[in-house]
Motif scaffolding. Structure first.
Motif: not given
Ligand SMILES: Cc1ncc(COP(=O)(O)O)c(C=O)c1O
Length: 454
Positions: A404-411
């Motif tokens: 499991e990962r905690t993913i953050l992306f920029n929209l």
């Protein structure tokens, strides 16, 4: 009920921009004067930029205070929201947690005004009355038109031909904010006329539009050139994104294992990622991923070399990953990612192993965009959809590995002016183009004879 949006108060807008140069393990190599081969000094850049921006370009200070006047305009849309993409997680069937920072709430619809307002402010302060610039997708041109209108400057935008034709309403938006706009290459500059004579049907490129905007500014005392990406000061201004995101992730009781952004020149990616790179350099484990189009795979397949920032060789020589200054990328729909080079700060961080990159085909990117629109509701810009696809790929790989990962992306922006691209996707008319070996050979040829970075 679990929380979806993590919102900061206006009083929590960052008061300083973060300068990653202060913390980088290897100093970025200097930008060179093409005539002398020597590092460019402030006086070389003075015809094009106001001194305050030149000083920010070379600053080694870890933080730069944001003037009150800029903060006041930032309050029109900042702080921007951070979302937990629970519906996207469900739609993708992943065990990972996905968060995204949404920059599309700004009046022009992307992250670009974070620097446009700052650049217009410093130019006005130093007595310039007019700015010239290029725009690919139209997001940057509209952001600068918006900033110039609010701050009180004239603005001329050279818009890459293909986007000018594909996106008539970006043009109207730019005109609504009072700027002048022409398709590039244009008849308004010497280099535009020369390129049109040789290639009358060219779709244009950011490299060509930059040449035109630089020529415009260099020829007039009242005009500065303004660039929407690549340069250190532009990336600096975007770091409000990542600083806010750090605070919002804390509100969410989470910290990202992976931070993701799409990369054209690199400004939105850097804006989100640099404050996290600061944490990474301080010892936290974070995977930082840049997403680019397979049709313009600057970081994944380009050469790290000194190259010009524009097609007509009017700019200094920049140490960066490049596909060659004369590269005209295939007319894919993520117009803002069609640039032959990338920010030198990002190139250096990739070389130092602090960031990595991946490249995607546009039909996969649009499939991710449609999945996102159908679950989270927001219709993303095709550029931003590269980051969505990147996030989904990371989640899929984690699922396959039983992790499991905690993913953050920029929209980075919304796609309300990109619906023709969506139409093409639905009609099965999108062409998947990946750069071939010939393209790499040509890049080698373009940089032949130029200095080599150490
Ligand atoms: C919405 C959006 N995202 C990303 C980009 C790419 O630029 P950068 O890499 O500087 O963020 C653009 C450029 O026009 C854009 O409009």
């Amino acid at each position: 009920m679990e929380q979806t949006k993590f919102l900061l108060d206006e009083s929590q807008i960052p008061r300083r921009w973060y300068n990653v140069r202060a913390d980088m393990p290897s100093a970025p190599q200097p930008v060179l004067h093409p005539g002398t081969g020597e590092p460019v000094g402030p006086e070389d850049l003075a015809p094009l930029f106001p001194m305050e921006l030149i000083l920010q370009e070379v600053s080694e200070e870890p933080e730069v205070p944001i003037p009150e006047e800029i903060l006041d305009i930032y309050t029109l849309w900042r702080p921007t929201p951070l979302y937990r993409a629970r519906r996207l997680e469900q739609a993708a069937g992943t065990r990972s947690r996905i968060f995204y920072k949404y920059e599309g709430v700004s009046p022009p619809g992307s992250h670009k005004p974070n620097t446009a307002v700052a650049q217009a402010f410093y130019n006005k302060k130093e007595g310039r009355t007019r700015l010239s610039t290029e725009t690919g997708a139209g997001q940057w041109g509209s952001a600068l038109a918006f900033a110039c209108k609010l701050i009180g400057l004239e603005c001329k935008v050279y818009m890459v031909r293909i986007s000018y034709d594909q996106k008539p309403f970006r043009r109207s938006m730019i005109e609504t904010w009072g700027a002048e706009i022409v398709a590039s290459p244009s008849e308004d500059t010497q280099c535009g006329r020369a390129i049109l004579e040789e290639f009358p049907d060219t779709p244009g490129s950011l490299g060509i539009a930059i040449s035109e905007a630089v020529e415009d500014a260099a020829g007039r005392d009242d005009t500065s050139y303004s660039l929407g990406s690549v340069l250190n000061h532009v990336l600096l201004h975007q770091t409000v994104i990542g600083q806010e995101a750090l605070a919002q992730m804390e509100m969410a009781g989470a910290f990202p294992d992976v931070v993701i952004g799409c990369v054209g020149g690199g400004s939105n990616f850097a804006g989100l990622a640099f404050p996290f790179i600061r944490e990474k350099i301080a010892g936290r484990e974070i995977d930082v991923l840049a997403c680019e189009p397979a049709a313009c795979p600057t970081l994944t397949r380009g050469l790290f070399a000194y190259d010009f920032g524009d097609t007509s060789k009017l700019t200094p020589l920049v140490p960066m990953h490049t596909l060659g200054h004369d590269f005209v990328p295939a007319p894919i729909h993520a117009g803002g990612l069609r640039y032959h080079g990338v920010a030198p700060l990002i190139s250096q961080l990739v070389n130092d192993g602090l960031m990595r990159a991946d490249a995607y085909l546009q039909s996969d990117v649009f499939a991710a965009a449609v999945l996102f629109a159908g679950s989270e509701g927001i219709i993303p810009a095709p550029e931003s959809a590269h980051a969505i696809h990147g996030a989904l790929e990371v989640a899929r790989e984690a699922d396959e590995a039983g992790e499991e990962r905690t993913i953050l992306f920029n929209l980075s922006g919304h796609g309300h002016f990109d619906m023709a691209a969506y139409d093409n996707y639905f009609a099965g008319k999108l062409e998947d183009v990946a750069l071939d070996e010939e393209g790499i050979e040509r890049a080698l040829h373009a940089i032949e004879g130029l200095p080599t970075p150490a």
